[in-house]
Enzyme design. Structure first.
Site, PDB file in Angstrom:
ATOM      1  N   ASP A  73      15.133  35.971  94.183  1.00  0.00           N
ATOM      2  CA  ASP A  73      15.045  35.336  95.495  1.00  0.00           C
ATOM      3  C   ASP A  73      15.377  33.846  95.404  1.00  0.00           C
ATOM      4  O   ASP A  73      15.054  33.205  94.403  1.00  0.00           O
ATOM      5  CB  ASP A  73      13.620  35.538  96.053  1.00  0.00           C
ATOM      6  N   TRP A  78      19.008  27.755  97.659  1.00  0.00           N
ATOM      7  CA  TRP A  78      19.727  26.980  96.629  1.00  0.00           C
ATOM      8  C   TRP A  78      21.007  26.406  97.223  1.00  0.00           C
ATOM      9  O   TRP A  78      21.330  25.234  97.026  1.00  0.00           O
ATOM     10  CB  TRP A  78      20.051  27.884  95.440  1.00  0.00           C
ATOM     11  N   ASN A 121      17.853  44.640 103.724  1.00  0.00           N
ATOM     12  CA  ASN A 121      18.862  43.564 103.733  1.00  0.00           C
ATOM     13  C   ASN A 121      20.058  43.847 104.652  1.00  0.00           C
ATOM     14  O   ASN A 121      20.834  42.936 104.961  1.00  0.00           O
ATOM     15  CB  ASN A 121      19.376  43.268 102.312  1.00  0.00           C
ATOM     16  N   ARG A 239       9.139  37.287  90.284  1.00  0.00           N
ATOM     17  CA  ARG A 239       9.804  36.960  91.558  1.00  0.00           C
ATOM     18  C   ARG A 239      10.105  35.477  91.572  1.00  0.00           C
ATOM     19  O   ARG A 239       9.195  34.646  91.424  1.00  0.00           O
ATOM     20  CB  ARG A 239       8.946  37.324  92.767  1.00  0.00           C
TER      21      ARG A 239
HETATM   22  C1  FPP Z   1      17.745  36.915  97.771  1.00  0.00           C
HETATM   23  O1  FPP Z   1      17.980  35.563  98.040  1.00  0.00           O
HETATM   24  C2  FPP Z   1      18.918  37.535  97.188  1.00  0.00           C
HETATM   25  C3  FPP Z   1      19.547  38.648  97.667  1.00  0.00           C
HETATM   26  C4  FPP Z   1      19.090  39.400  98.825  1.00  0.00           C
HETATM   27  C5  FPP Z   1      20.777  39.155  97.069  1.00  0.00           C
HETATM   28  C6  FPP Z   1      20.761  39.172  95.587  1.00  0.00           C
HETATM   29  C7  FPP Z   1      22.147  39.254  95.183  1.00  0.00           C
HETATM   30  C8  FPP Z   1      22.673  38.605  94.139  1.00  0.00           C
HETATM   31  C9  FPP Z   1      21.947  37.761  93.187  1.00  0.00           C
HETATM   32  C10 FPP Z   1      24.120  38.699  93.920  1.00  0.00           C
HETATM   33  C11 FPP Z   1      24.581  40.009  93.395  1.00  0.00           C
HETATM   34  C12 FPP Z   1      23.989  40.395  92.101  1.00  0.00           C
HETATM   35  C13 FPP Z   1      24.675  41.049  91.180  1.00  0.00           C
HETATM   36  C14 FPP Z   1      23.996  41.504  89.973  1.00  0.00           C
HETATM   37  C15 FPP Z   1      26.101  41.302  91.314  1.00  0.00           C
HETATM   38  P1  FPP Z   1      17.885  35.051  99.550  1.00  0.00           P
HETATM   39  O2  FPP Z   1      19.219  35.146 100.161  1.00  0.00           O
HETATM   40  O3  FPP Z   1      16.829  35.836 100.263  1.00  0.00           O
HETATM   41  O4  FPP Z   1      17.458  33.586  99.330  1.00  0.00           O
HETATM   42  P2  FPP Z   1      16.572  32.717 100.338  1.00  0.00           P
HETATM   43  O5  FPP Z   1      15.191  33.295 100.317  1.00  0.00           O
HETATM   44  O6  FPP Z   1      16.622  31.332  99.753  1.00  0.00           O
HETATM   45  O7  FPP Z   1      17.203  32.797 101.697  1.00  0.00           O
END
Ligand code: FPP
Length: 293
Positions: A73, A78, A121, A239
């Site tokens: 997360d 970031w 998502n 997490r």
């Molecule tokens: C959560 O951060 C992240 C996700 C829902 C997507 C995770 C995907 C990746 C790391 C990229 C793909 C991975 C691979 C292995 C190819 P967020 O968007 O919820 O962050 P925030 O809480 O700061 O908004």
């Protein structure tokens, strides 16, 4: 009292409690695992002999986790902190996966499970969902050879039937190509939800056993129908990103996992951060619902 005499006087004093702990551990191998992390069968046999100073037989220090699961997360924040679009955060988040898989493998972690896309998502803006799907494809195109050559067995849990055909094919090819690798199992949870997993397990069981008595269905049996049936439950759940919740990740499987929450955003979760989490894990006393020795 001279040193040798003191040595022999202390042995019987220590033997009792330690042997008791190992006795408990024979009944339940998880009891006292942080104190007696790697008691070998030799030690267990010896402890049955009263006062045998079995604890002088070499024991390893508290072991590193066999299975680490991570909720990645903080990608969006970031990027936003740098005035960049959220998609850049996902791209950066995806780029750090290789190094972490390698480091886990190097440390002897046998299973790494990453929550890449949850069943919830899909409700994100369409552009963001497309970006994440493209990153999956790019990741597989770029990393497949490396995964295959470095002993990584790649798996996916989740309902991938909702993904584009191209992505489904790439996932199936990667799973097939790496299926005999043994160094580390990397599982991507993609279109995964813990509740989905449990409901699907029950449905699959019922399909196979239509005339069975549901009231006789045991935890052990249902577990065999979960998407993680061939991997052990996580020892450590990490997490990143500062939130302290599970967000429908491996709900069944984390019943006795140690939960580690860090403020560090996923794109900044490097090898050092991983080692900090593992050191914390090593300091935990795991009791699995029992009492400490
Ligand atoms: C959560 O951060 C992240 C996700 C829902 C997507 C995770 C995907 C990746 C790391 C990229 C793909 C991975 C691979 C292995 C190819 P967020 O968007 O919820 O962050 P925030 O809480 O700061 O908004």
């Amino acid at each position: 009292m001279g040193l040798p005499a003191m040595f022999f006087a202390i042995i019987p004093l220590l033997s009792g409690p330690v042997a008791q702990l190992v006795e408990q551990r024979i009944e339940n191998p998880r009891v006292g695992s942080s104190i007696l992390p790697q008691a070998t069968s030799l030690q267990i046999i010896f402890c049955k002999i009263d006062y045998f100073p079995w604890y002088f037989v070499d024991t390893k220090s508290n072991s590193i986790p066999t299975h680490v699961a991570i909720v990645m997360d903080g990608n969006g924040r970031w990027a936003q902190n740098r005035h960049m679009p959220r998609s850049m955060g996902h791209a950066k988040g995806s780029s750090i996966v290789r190094g972490l898989v390698e480091h886990c493998s190097h440390l002897g972690i046998k299973y790494l499970t990453l929550f890449a896309f949850s069943t919830e998502n899909w409700s994100r803006p369409r552009d963001e969902v497309s970006t994440i799907m493209e990153l999956f494809i790019k990741y597989l195109e770029k990393e497949l050879k490396n995964l295959a050559n470095s002993g990584v067995c790649f798996k996916v849990i989740g309902d991938i039937s909702l993904f584009d055909k191209e992505l489904q094919e790439k996932i199936n090819d990667a799973v097939e190509l790496t299926s005999r690798n043994k160094k580390i199992v990397l599982t991507l949870a993609a279109n995964y939800g813990g509740r989905w997993d449990i409901v699907k397990a029950f449905q699959s069981w019922l399909k196979e056993n239509p005339s069975s008595d549901v009231s006789l269905l045991s935890q052990e049996t249902l577990q065999k129908y979960l998407s993680t049936s061939d991997i052990p439950d996580p020892d450590l759940l990490i997490r990143t990103g500062g939130e302290q919740r599970i967000s429908n990740f491996l709900l069944w499987q984390i019943a006795y996992s140690e939960l580690y929450f860090t403020e560090v955003l996923w794109p900044e979760f490097d090898k050092e951060q991983l080692e900090i989490a593992i050191s914390w894990f090593k300091s935990r006393q795991r009791r699995f619902g029992s009492v400490s020795g």
